[in-house]
Each structure stands twice: as structure tokens, then as C-alpha cells.
Write an enzyme that holds these catalytic residues in place. Structure first.
Site, mmCIF file in Angstrom:
data_model
loop_
_atom_site.group_PDB
_atom_site.id
_atom_site.type_symbol
_atom_site.label_atom_id
_atom_site.label_comp_id
_atom_site.label_asym_id
_atom_site.label_seq_id
_atom_site.Cartn_x
_atom_site.Cartn_y
_atom_site.Cartn_z
ATOM 1 N N TYR A 136 0.847 -1.198 0.000
ATOM 2 C CA TYR A 136 0.000 0.000 0.000
ATOM 3 C C TYR A 136 0.880 1.246 0.000
ATOM 4 C CZ TYR A 136 -4.650 2.032 0.584
ATOM 5 O OH TYR A 136 -5.848 2.692 0.375
ATOM 6 N N GLY A 193 0.715 6.194 -8.800
ATOM 7 C CA GLY A 193 -0.562 5.778 -8.236
ATOM 8 C C GLY A 193 -1.423 6.957 -7.826
ATOM 9 N N HIS A 210 5.100 -3.645 -12.896
ATOM 10 C CA HIS A 210 6.454 -3.349 -13.357
ATOM 11 C C HIS A 210 7.113 -4.685 -13.705
ATOM 12 C CE1 HIS A 210 10.193 -1.433 -13.974
ATOM 13 N NE2 HIS A 210 10.617 -1.303 -12.735
#
Length: 350
Positions: free
Chosen positions: A38, A152, A123
Site C-alpha cells: 500500500y 498511483g 512493473h
């Protein structure tokens, strides 16, 4: 999937009109998606999936980012778990950890990569340089990728604005026969603008080249060189910053982002046009050898190894923060702080 012509070259592209959100939800209706990590990509991708109605949970170790997930509405024991428990519950494991963290967490994740599951990345680093990272997935799981071409934070912001960041996609391993559909559905679910096809290897090499080059490394180097030159010749910090950074980011960047460099040129003075046309070949000729050197350093694995070695040091974050602090406290970026407060929209907030 449509064939789209990009400057005379055809590429495979999937749009949201062709692969709709409804179709994406149908493809993934029986799946449990676990977003592992996160940090940079995790919040944007997980929140967009949640808002789009997918069955998504988050796996994160306790700490600051765990607390951020709680603040974002993820509920411990219901939609927020430790990494291993989230991997166990999921049929699709979205590995959105940093490259360094992937290597350290991989031994905990791998036992839960059981037959028929999907392992997702944003990625290609860990798989492309698996001989260095140790990330070798089992043969009976799908290994897929959707790589948003932006942070993000931008992915989330543009999603909330009803827009989207373009993403590349790739299938590295199709063990179930449904890897492509899973990939495209996740790409639409996270809010991509359109999806263009690549490979894990091409994405990893182009990404490392881009972030070290025009996206981050080169832009900081160019801006600093021009700012320093103006300051050394007697220009004030405000003037040097406005002519170097502010005009680029606030005026010209949006123009060429909207319709291209030629359109931006056409909307500047003839003096600016003439100077730009005369000087861009000189910058090109000076910079092209550096770009070639950079590309080869990425292609042969040198840059990957530098990242692995530096990110694996126990005091890596302390050293990184020291370098970022030096940049943050430099005259150019301290001038930026003042300039931003003087923008009209920020003046109104006072």
C-alpha cells in the site's frame, strides 16, 4: 483488440469502449483480488477497483502504510489483512510492492501461488531480472502485468475526475488459458485510459530508461543546469525559477500535452519559435549519446543491479531521505515553495 497506427507503426490496443467495465466485472466476478503493498501504486489501484465494484482486499504489514489503508476505509479482518493471509484468500495476487520489498517478501508469497491463481505486477523488474531478484513463479499460475504510465496518485486523481492514465499490459505466462482476459479486465478495473501491448522485458527496460531519463533524472538535471546558469549571471531566484520551471509546468507543459510540441510552438511568440527550432538540434545532439549510454546500462542489467544493491542496504531509507532532503532544501526548490504560495489559486485560500 484493435490495431492502431502510431506514427506509421501498428500496435495492439484495447480501449474502454471495446473492453467495457461491465465485461471486466463479468470476467472477474468470481475472483478475489488481493492488492499486496500500500505504498506508491497500491492505494490508487485498490481504491479504483473497489469503487468500480470488484471484490478486492489489501495485504499489508502493520505500520504507517497499514494505518493509511485503515484511514482509506479498508477494514482489518474484513478487507485488510497481513500479506500472507491476503495471498491465501486471493485468486489474483497483485504484487504492488517496491522492487526491493518484492525480493524480501517473495518467500512469504510464493507458497500461496497455487495452481490456477494469477500473479500480477505493475512493473516488469522482478520477472525480467529474476536471476537477480529470485522471483521465479510456479509454472501453473498466470503471470500478468498492467503498468500505468504514471504514479498511483495520478491514477487515483484522474479516476476521480472521470479520466484515466494509459497503461501497458503483458502476459508472461498463461497457465489457465484466461490470462489475457484477466489482464485486460484488471487494466480496465484500475481505471486505465487505454491499454497497449508490451512484454515484461520491454516494459522493464523502457521504464527504467524513462525514469532515469526524461521523466525524472534528465529533467532535474536540465532544470538545475539552466537555473544555476541564470543565477550565476545575476538573475534573481524568482526570475530564474519562473523562466526555468514555472513557465514549463504551468503554461507550456499543458499546451504540448494537449496537442503536441508543434501546437505549443505555434502558441508562442515567433522569437520563441525561432529560438526553439534553432536550439533543439543542439540539445538533441548533446543528449542523445547520454540516452544511448543510459539505455545500454539498463539493457545489460547494470541499473537493475545498482537498484538491488542500494535498496538492499539496511540503512537504505535513511540514505535516500538524506539525498532527497538535500534536493528539497536546495535554493531552486525552496524558491518553488514560495512561488507556489503566490499562485492566484493559493492566494485565495489565505
Amino acid at each position: 483488440m484493435a490495431k492502431i497506427n502510431f506514427g506509421g507503426v501498428e500496435e495492439n490496443v484495447m480501449t474502454r469502449d471495446e473492453f467495457t467495465l461491465a465485461k471486466a466485472k463479468s470476467v472477474l466476478e468470481k475472483e478475489t483480488i488481493a492488492v499486496i503493498g500500500y505504498g506508491v501504486q497500491g492505494p490508487g489501484q485498490s481504491l479504483n477497483l473497489r469503487d468500480n465494484g470488484f471484490n478486492v482486499i489489501v495485504g499489508q504489514r502493520e505500520g504507517k502504510t497499514y494505518d493509511k489503508a485503515v484511514a482509506d476505509g479498508w477494514v482489518p479482518g474484513k478487507t485488510l489483512f497481513g500479506i500472507e493471509e491476503a495471498c491465501e484468500k486471493a485468486s489474483i495476487i497483485m504484487c504492488l510492492l517496491s522492487d526491493a520489498a518484492v525480493m524480501s517478501v517473495w518467500p512469504k508469497m510464493k507458497p500461496y501461488l497455487t495452481k490456477g491463481k494469477a500473479l500480477y505486477f505493475s512493473h516488469g523488474f522482478a520477472i525480467t531480472w529474476s536471476d537477480r531478484t529470485g522471483c521465479v513463479p510456479p509454472a501453473d499460475v498466470d503471470v500478468i502485468m498492467v503498468a500505468p504510465k504514471g504514479s498511483g496518485t495520478s491514477l487515483r486523481r484522474l479516476f476521480l475526475e472521470g479520466r484515466g492514465i494509459n497503461s501497458s499490459f503483458a502476459v508472461y505466462q498463461d497457465a489457465t488459458g484466461k490470462a489475457l482476459d484477466r489482464t485486460l479486465a484488471l487494466g480496465i478495473g484500475i481505471g486505465s485510459g487505454y491499454l497497449f501491448e508490451t512484454t515484461f522485458q520491454r516494459e522493464a527496460v523502457s521504464d527504467l530508461t524513462g525514469e532515469r531519463g526524461s521523466l525524472m533524472g534528465a529533467i532535474q538535471g536540465l532544470l538545475l543546469a539552466q537555473y544555476e546558469t541564470l543565477r550565476e549571471h545575476g538573475h534573481t531566484p524568482s526570475e530564474a525559477f519562473n523562466e526555468t520551471v514555472e513557465e514549463l509546468t504551468q503554461s507550456l507543459g499543458p499546451l504540448f500535452g494537449e496537442n503536441g510540441m508543434d501546437w505549443m510552438y505555434a502558441n508562442c511568440s515567433t522569437t520563441a519559435q525561432r529560438g526553439a527550432l534553432d536550439w533543439f538540434p543542439r540539445f538533441h545532439d548533446a543528449i542523445k549519446p547520454v540516452c544511448e549510454w543510459l539505455y545500454l546500462s539498463v539493457q545489460n542489467g547494470t541499473e537493475a543491479q545498482i537498484s538491488i544493491d542500494s535498496n538492499s542496504k539496511p540503512n537504505y531509507r535513511e540514505g535516500l531521505e538524506k539525498e532527497l532532503k538535500a534536493m528539497r532544501e536546495s535554493e531552486m526548490w525552496q524558491t518553488a515553495v514560495t512561488v507556489r504560495t503566490l499562485r492566484p489559486e493559493n492566494q485565495k485560500k489565505k
